[in-house]
Design a protein around this motif. Structure first.
Motif, short mmCIF file in Angstrom:
data_model
loop_
_atom_site.label_atom_id
_atom_site.label_comp_id
_atom_site.label_asym_id
_atom_site.label_seq_id
_atom_site.Cartn_x
_atom_site.Cartn_y
_atom_site.Cartn_z
N GLY A 95 0.81 -1.21 0.00
CA GLY A 95 0.00 0.00 0.00
C GLY A 95 0.85 1.26 0.00
N TYR A 98 1.75 2.19 -3.41
CA TYR A 98 0.61 2.81 -4.11
C TYR A 98 0.43 4.26 -3.66
N ARG A 99 0.45 4.49 -2.37
CA ARG A 99 0.09 5.82 -1.85
C ARG A 99 1.14 6.89 -2.17
N ASP A 119 2.37 3.15 -17.24
CA ASP A 119 1.57 1.96 -16.97
C ASP A 119 1.99 0.82 -17.90
N ARG A 166 2.13 -4.71 -8.61
CA ARG A 166 0.70 -4.54 -8.92
C ARG A 166 0.19 -3.20 -8.38
N ALA A 167 0.64 -2.84 -7.17
CA ALA A 167 0.19 -1.59 -6.56
C ALA A 167 0.67 -0.38 -7.35
N ILE A 168 1.89 -0.44 -7.87
CA ILE A 168 2.44 0.66 -8.65
C ILE A 168 1.67 0.82 -9.96
N GLU A 170 -1.47 0.03 -10.37
CA GLU A 170 -2.75 0.63 -9.97
C GLU A 170 -2.60 2.12 -9.71
N ALA A 171 -1.45 2.52 -9.16
CA ALA A 171 -1.20 3.94 -8.91
C ALA A 171 -1.10 4.71 -10.23
N ARG A 174 -4.53 5.17 -11.59
CA ARG A 174 -5.22 6.20 -10.82
C ARG A 174 -4.79 7.60 -11.28
N ASP A 186 -11.36 7.11 -4.36
CA ASP A 186 -10.36 6.07 -4.64
C ASP A 186 -10.79 4.76 -3.98
N GLU A 189 -7.45 2.19 -2.92
CA GLU A 189 -6.70 2.41 -1.69
C GLU A 189 -7.28 1.61 -0.52
#
Length: 525
Positions: A95, A98-99, A119, A166-168, A170-171, A174, A186, A189
């Motif tokens: 997370g 991602y954040r 991406d 995977r989180a990156i 998704e970031a 976003r 969001d 998150e």
């Protein structure tokens, strides 16, 4: 201290005598402000030094304290052994991957095309093998671990690289939406749980020689099951639940697991929000099968999951699980008009263009179609035929089947596309010739098709990778296509005794498929 020739203040720390013999060769990721200092400890090193990258004594003091805490945690880890992270901790740490970019760029993200390119690059990296993923995401993961003074085992770090990648991605998605002016709530998150590092982190200590591990049951079962032709996906599921059970219990001793332990694990999974279907049909069933194998092979003497029951859920449907006429046309129209943009992956672009159409006219599983190879299409007796085979990847029942192409696919030029394609997989870009790399590419491509469809069909009651299968069977039933022919096309189990004797001919299947009406394609835009 200051190094000669530099005005930056240096960090210097002696290596304790009790870990000197273990420290040689390890890689340190020392936190320095918002960055990290990577270094490999030499085999004969007695101390470590690195720049604190500041001339301010007060700031240097703060950075020194942080760096010293991290290095001390490394020495302690060498004394105790590396830590094993739980699944929840891995997702919680991911997370942060991602954040951080979202918080940094969401106010002014720039052009959408920038994030689409980022991406694409990240998606291609996730299609690669372990070395490729480490090259792209390893530094981010090491920085996150260093921030929390964590030294983890190899398996935990690999799992975190996968989750962070995977989180990156998704970031990036976003931020691409932000760049287009979309600042809707969001929802991604929320999937990252609060980070709890003091709970459940166990040392990866070995068991006494001759003992049987929980995770070892999964590997032992797979050695035999692989030779028997069992699916790789089953192995992954069993391996995952064995790891999760071991992490939950805080040990890996298969012989020490009790029925109460398995019940506690079931309750733990429920508290995580996992569905009863997954717990009963996946978790408990997997543990039960592993222990049954263990008993048969004299690895263990009891099956702690044998008497554990999970309530069955009666699913309440509010709609048909297959795509509606309107939904089907919307997906296929977008797929028909899809074209490769810029440096986008050729394989993924081809997958978006053709896989929905192939599934619509065959009822095949998305995973079966994304792994098609050039040699899996042939022309025989006037028919174009796709062979779905476990030689290409994974097939649920382990058997091959032939599926004739619908005339509309021939009309659109699918055989021509295949004839011009390079040898090998049509829709998957496999960077390394290993089973793990192929599975990673397969999973990535399948998920990309899911995301492509989910971007068009928002209804959560519809499974984007399975609704074609439901629709194909429903339409076929309404067209009075015989059940055995439909099942032969889709690969469904026949069920009744005697149904496995004889197979519908390709001519019979081609005649049935030709009855399915052509989908009308909407104009682009």
């Amino acid at each position: 201290m200051r190094r000669k020739g530099s005005t930056f203040i240096q960090f210097r720390k002696r290596i304790p005598k009790d870990v000197l013999s273990k420290a040689g060769g390890i890689t340190l990721t020392i936190p320095v402000g918002d960055d990290v200092c990577h270094m490999v400890v030499g085999n004969n090193a007695a101390e470590i030094t690195c720049s604190l990258r500041t001339r301010d004594p007060q700031e240097a003091k703060e950075r020194h304290t942080t760096a010293a805490a991290y290095v001390d945690s490394v020495w302690q880890a060498l004394r105790e052994g590396p830590k094993r992270l739980t699944q929840k901790q891995i997702v919680g740490l991911a997370g942060e991957a991602y954040r951080e970019p979202v918080a940094l760029f969401e106010d002014d993200p720039g052009k959408p095309s920038i994030w689409m390119e980022i991406d694409r690059l990240h998606a291609e990296a996730m299609e690669g093998g372990a070395a490729t993923k480490d090259r792209w995401f390893g530094a981010t993961v090491d920085q996150i671990l260093a921030k929390h003074h964590l030294v983890v085992d190899t398996e935990s770090r690999s799992a975190l690289i996968e989750a962070a990648g995977r989180a990156i991605i998704e970031a990036s998605a976003r931020l691409a939406r932000n760049a287009e002016g979309d600042y809707s709530p969001d929802t991604v998150e929320r999937r990252f749980p609060p980070l709890e590092l003091t709970k459940g982190v166990k040392a990866a200590s070995p068991l006494p020689q001759g003992s049987q591990t929980i995770t070892g049951l999964a590997e032992g079962w797979w050695r035999e099951a692989k030779a028997a032709g069992r699916a790789v996906s089953t192995h992954e599921a069993y391996q995952r639940v064995a790891q999760q059970l071991s992490e939950f219990l805080g040990h890996d001793d298969a012989r020490a697991v009790t029925e109460d332990d398995v019940i506690g694990f079931k309750d733990h999974r429920l508290s995580q929000g996992v569905s009863l279907k997954t717990i009963g049909g996946g978790d408990i069933s997997g543990i039960r099968q592993l222990y049954a194998w263990g008993i048969a092979n004299r690895k263990v003497s009891h099956n702690p999951a044998e008497g554990v029951k999970v309530a069955k859920v009666k699913k309440k449907r509010t709609r048909d699980p297959g795509f509606t006429d309107e939904e089907a046309v919307a997906i296929l129209s977008d797929a028909f008009h899809h074209r490769k943009i810029g440096k986008a992956s050729e394989h993924l672009s081809n997958a978006r263009r053709w896989v929905p159409w192939l599934c619509a006219y065959s009822g095949a599983r998305v995973g079966e179609m994304v792994q098609l190879r050039k040699q899996d299409l042939r022309h025989e007796n006037g028919l174009w035929i796709v062979r779905i085979t476990p030689e290409a990847g994974t097939v649920k029942d382990g058997d091959f089947r032939d599926v004739p192409l619908h005339p509309h696919l021939v009309e659109q030029g699918f055989p021509v596309f295949v004839s011009k394609a390079a040898d090998g997989h049509l829709f998957m870009k496999v960077f390394e010739d290993t089973e793990k790399a192929k599975r990673g590419a397969w999973r990535t491509t399948k998920n990309r098709i899911r995301d492509f469809v989910r971007g068009i069909i928002k209804d959560p009651e519809v499974q984007p990778n399975h609704a074609w299968r439901h629709r194909f069977m429903t339409v076929g039933r309404n067209l009075d296509i015989p059940r055995d022919v439909r099942f032969s096309i889709t690969g469904h189990e026949q069920g009744a005794e005697g149904d496995d004797y004889g197979i519908a001919s390709n001519e019979a299947k081609a005649s049935a498929i030709a009855k399915y009406p052509k989908y009308a394609v909407r104009a682009a835009g």
